[in-house]
Design a protein around this motif. Structure first.
Motif, mmCIF file in Angstrom:
data_model
loop_
_atom_site.group_PDB
_atom_site.id
_atom_site.type_symbol
_atom_site.label_atom_id
_atom_site.label_comp_id
_atom_site.label_asym_id
_atom_site.label_seq_id
_atom_site.Cartn_x
_atom_site.Cartn_y
_atom_site.Cartn_z
ATOM 1 N N TYR A 167 0.817 -1.202 0.000
ATOM 2 C CA TYR A 167 0.000 0.000 0.000
ATOM 3 C C TYR A 167 0.862 1.267 0.000
ATOM 4 N N SER A 168 2.097 1.141 0.482
ATOM 5 C CA SER A 168 2.993 2.295 0.564
ATOM 6 C C SER A 168 3.685 2.592 -0.756
ATOM 7 N N LEU A 169 3.447 1.782 -1.776
ATOM 8 C CA LEU A 169 4.066 2.011 -3.082
ATOM 9 C C LEU A 169 3.801 3.434 -3.555
ATOM 10 N N SER A 170 4.840 4.092 -4.019
ATOM 11 C CA SER A 170 4.679 5.456 -4.529
ATOM 12 C C SER A 170 3.671 5.487 -5.674
ATOM 13 N N TYR A 171 2.791 6.462 -5.650
ATOM 14 C CA TYR A 171 1.770 6.574 -6.691
ATOM 15 C C TYR A 171 2.372 6.765 -8.076
ATOM 16 N N LEU A 172 3.632 7.209 -8.136
ATOM 17 C CA LEU A 172 4.285 7.410 -9.421
ATOM 18 C C LEU A 172 4.652 6.092 -10.105
ATOM 19 N N TRP A 173 4.652 5.003 -9.346
ATOM 20 C CA TRP A 173 4.957 3.697 -9.926
ATOM 21 C C TRP A 173 3.693 2.912 -10.268
ATOM 22 N N TYR A 174 2.520 3.475 -10.039
ATOM 23 C CA TYR A 174 1.278 2.745 -10.297
ATOM 24 C C TYR A 174 1.175 2.309 -11.756
ATOM 25 N N SER A 175 1.439 3.243 -12.658
ATOM 26 C CA SER A 175 1.309 2.921 -14.082
ATOM 27 C C SER A 175 2.325 1.877 -14.506
ATOM 28 N N THR A 176 3.558 1.984 -13.972
ATOM 29 C CA THR A 176 4.606 1.021 -14.324
ATOM 30 C C THR A 176 4.254 -0.376 -13.836
ATOM 31 N N LEU A 177 3.870 -0.482 -12.563
ATOM 32 C CA LEU A 177 3.487 -1.787 -12.025
ATOM 33 C C LEU A 177 2.262 -2.330 -12.755
ATOM 34 N N GLY A 178 1.294 -1.458 -13.035
ATOM 35 C CA GLY A 178 0.104 -1.898 -13.769
ATOM 36 C C GLY A 178 0.440 -2.431 -15.143
ATOM 37 N N LEU A 179 1.376 -1.767 -15.834
ATOM 38 C CA LEU A 179 1.794 -2.217 -17.163
ATOM 39 C C LEU A 179 2.513 -3.563 -17.079
ATOM 40 N N ILE A 180 3.380 -3.722 -16.078
ATOM 41 C CA ILE A 180 4.100 -4.987 -15.905
ATOM 42 C C ILE A 180 3.116 -6.127 -15.650
ATOM 43 N N ILE A 181 2.130 -5.879 -14.789
ATOM 44 C CA ILE A 181 1.129 -6.910 -14.497
ATOM 45 C C ILE A 181 0.325 -7.251 -15.747
ATOM 46 N N ALA A 182 -0.121 -6.217 -16.478
ATOM 47 C CA ALA A 182 -0.936 -6.443 -17.676
ATOM 48 C C ALA A 182 -0.184 -7.255 -18.719
ATOM 49 N N VAL A 183 1.069 -6.867 -18.986
ATOM 50 C CA VAL A 183 1.854 -7.570 -20.007
ATOM 51 C C VAL A 183 2.235 -8.962 -19.527
ATOM 52 N N GLY A 184 2.677 -9.074 -18.268
ATOM 53 C CA GLY A 184 3.084 -10.377 -17.750
ATOM 54 C C GLY A 184 1.948 -11.384 -17.732
ATOM 55 N N VAL A 185 0.802 -10.975 -17.181
ATOM 56 C CA VAL A 185 -0.355 -11.872 -17.128
ATOM 57 C C VAL A 185 -0.866 -12.158 -18.535
ATOM 58 N N GLY A 186 -0.881 -11.134 -19.383
ATOM 59 C CA GLY A 186 -1.368 -11.318 -20.750
ATOM 60 C C GLY A 186 -0.549 -12.332 -21.528
ATOM 61 N N LEU A 187 0.777 -12.245 -21.424
ATOM 62 C CA LEU A 187 1.636 -13.188 -22.137
ATOM 63 C C LEU A 187 1.552 -14.584 -21.531
#
Length: 646
Positions: free
Chosen positions: A532-552
């Protein structure tokens, strides 16, 4: 709020405020009755693809900054320090990447809804609908934040209730959306950008002069610990670091400028690809000017209140930090009409962003969700349905505004947090489609869905569980209470800080022994607390990693698409764009078997693009499964013209 006079907003201010809003409305009315009178879809949505470069560039810029920048960036600099300024370099890098990667992909496709690309690429209507729904949800949240920004400012200077502002913005945008089409939106945006930039520049000049020059502004900010640019900590839970602001900011904004509905609709309305790329690239200059001026406003206003020795936030003169700039305008720019001009700039920016979102929501929900079920309906019935959609989304936007005002932190952080959560998922659709020829429709749908769910969970938990904490000290030694130790409460947590010192203690009890030397307390934090303490500036990066990783991963399990099944015009040759200096014999190994088209061949064969749009438009066949993108028996290839004619 007791320190702000309810008579601060004079009749002259109300006249200027109403007048500038009226000008914006008149521009819309002008384009509603001029030229082709917006009688065709092509003119209403795309301006006949004959708009001008500079207005389009400015329109793209203010669609994503607007009132949130005017209040949020100065409040961020005021409360947290100067490190946020590095974010502009991440944004500018995103503009360059968007120009190189995404503009050459989307401009030749001549799309109305960008989510048509999702269906064309994955041959699945389900993937397209998934992206559309995520976009609508994220746009509603952004609408709420954009409406909240001017509402809290107007309340600070006039006592006008926030709910009244929400209703005004919602009502005006509902009316304005159907006035003059994209031409009106673009030119109103250009007019509003001048007002916004002028307002910020006036604040910077006035505050700097009153403090005694910029050197004194810098000195006071340095004295109070506000000058802090270079934090190279790799810890992703640290709110602002060099890496989060530059790299995280770049990933957060590259899709916004290159692969969002608002941006694509605007740069696709230009006559050529070259002009589209210039319009997007001009946002580098616009971002530098607007963000720099907004950040200077924050440090200048802080220096002004530091020189007075009384911070209006900790002294409870204002109820949240988003009202810092409006308070300064009332105190120091109390010339007739000037506060009204400032508030008009805020409202104009909000109207621009909200109307843009409203138009996008209506267009995508109609085009992607409702229209396929309206076959055989008369044009008047279809028009009535779209107008009802405007009312529905207008009401929903107002409702979200009421929810947003309950959140802590600056409007800037709120906006970037929840938009970052959505942008990771939406960027995931494009990255999976354009960069990975093997990705199938199931992976493209599941990956971004998982990403959006996880990132929204983290974002909501950050505000509901952790809250937003202030970390820097504020000047209070000359406040009326004349206390050497200031106590204030945020989200149920007591923060005891010594003014002009570096000692602070966060406690949850009702009492504490207060001394000038307060030891720091460390607490064991759980894994969820760290997440929960993750910086809000990394939200898009983590979201992209999850989307691409799970998608592949899902693609690998369900069976990848063959390279020959994917039209190369729907792919981005990343190595060709970013590593063009490498020999072709090296770059071809990264093609994954796909035969990419060069940008030159795209520009030289527009008839092929028209053929792609008209002959490979995917629609669901009779009785077909909505998501069966790889089953040709369930997919019919029909001409766009025949679809429109029907």
């Amino acid at each position: 709020m007791a320190g702000i006079s309810r008579n601060s907003f004079t009749v002259a201010d109300w006249v200027v405020f109403a007048g500038l809003l009226l000008i914006s409305a008149c521009i819309g009315i002008y384009y509603a009755v001029a030229g082709g009178k917006q009688k065709t879809t092509k003119e209403f949505l795309m301006g006949n693809r004959d708009l001008k470069i500079v207005p389009v560039a400015v329109s793209i810029l203010v669609s994503f900054l607007s009132a949130i920048l005017i209040l949020g960036a100065p409040a961020e600099m005021y409360t947290k320090g100067t490190q946020y300024y590095l974010y502009v370099f991440g944004q500018m890098s995103a503009v360059v990447l968007a120009t190189v990667l995404f503009v050459p992909l989307f401009y030749p496709l001549k799309l109305t809804s960008m989510y048509e690309y999702i269906e064309m690429r994955f041959k699945s209507r389900a993937a397209r609908l998934t992206a559309t729904v995520i976009n609508i949800l994220s746009s509603l949240i952004y609408t709420g934040v954009a409406s909240f920004a001017p509402a809290t400012a107007l309340q600070a200077v006039s006592g006008f209730p926030e709910w009244g502002s929400f209703l005004i913005i919602g009502s005006v945008c509902t009316f304005y959306t159907f006035m003059g089409g994209i031409k009106a939106v673009v030119w109103v945006d250009a007019f509003q950008a001048i007002i916004m930039f002028g307002s910020l520049l006036t604040i910077v000049i006035k505050a700097t002069m009153d403090v005694g020059g910029f050197s004194r502004v810098w000195e006071l900010n340095e004295e109070w610990g506000r000058i802090n640019f270079w934090n190279f900590d790799f810890d992703p839970t640290v709110r602002h670091t060099f890496w989060a602001l530059t790299f995280g900011g770049m990933i957060n904004w590259v899709g916004t400028f290159g692969a969002s509905q608002q941006s694509i609709q605007r740069f696709s309305a230009l006559p050529s690809l070259r002009e589209a790329k210039i319009a997007v690239m001009l946002n580098c200059l616009g971002l530098f000017l607007m963000v720099t001026t907004a950040c200077l406003a924050g440090v200048s206003v802080f220096a002004y209140y530091a020189s007075k020795g009384c911070d209006p936030y900790t002294s409870k003169e204002i109820k949240n930090t988003n009202q810092i700039i409006p308070l300064f305008v009332i105190e120091m720019l109390h010339y007739p009409g000037v506060p009204g001009l400032f508030i008009a700039g805020l409202f104009s920016g909000a109207l621009s962003s909200v109307s843009s979102n409203l138009s996008s929501q209506v267009a995508t929900s109609w085009e992607d969700i409702i229209k396929p079920h309206m076959k055989g309906k008369s044009e008047s019935t279809k028009a009535w349905i779209t107008r009802m959609l405007v009312i529905v989304f207008g009401i929903l936007g107002v409702g979200v505004s009421f929810a947003v005002r309950k959140l802590g932190g600056t409007v800037l952080q709120i906006s970037l947090s929840f938009m970052g959560a959505a942008s990771g998922a939406l960027n995931g659709f494009v990255v999976l489609g354009a960069f990975f020829p093997c990705c199938n429709w199931i992976g493209a749908m599941v990956g971004p869905l998982v990403s959006y769910a996880v990132m929204m969970w983290i974002g909501i938990s950050k505000y509901s569980v952790l809250g937003v904490k202030d970390t820097l000290d504020f000047p209070t030694h000359s406040c009326p209470s004349n206390l050497n130790l200031t106590t204030f409460v945020t989200s149920g947590v007591h923060n005891y800080s010594v003014p002009h010192g570096n000692q602070s203690l966060m406690v949850t009890g009702l009492s504490v022994a207060m001394t000038t030397a307060i030891p720091q307390v460390t607490q064991d934090r759980s894994a969820l607390h760290e997440l929960y303490s993750l910086s809000y500036l990394w939200y898009s990066t983590l979201g992209l990693i999850i989307a691409v990783g799970v998608g592949l991963l899902v693609t690998a399990v369900t069976g990848p698409m063959k390279a020959e099944e994917v039209d190369p015009r729907l792919l981005i040759p990343v190595c060709d764009r970013l590593c063009c200096y490498l020999p072709w014999s090296v770059r071809r190994h990264f093609y994954c078997g796909a035969e990419y088209q060069t940008e030159e061949s795209r520009e030289s064969s527009p008839e092929d693009i028209n053929e792609l749009n008209s002959e490979t438009k995917l629609v669901r066949g009779e009785g077909g499964d909505i998501g069966a993108g790889d089953q040709t028996s369930d997919i019919q290839l029909k001409s766009i013209k025949s679809l429109h004619d029907s």
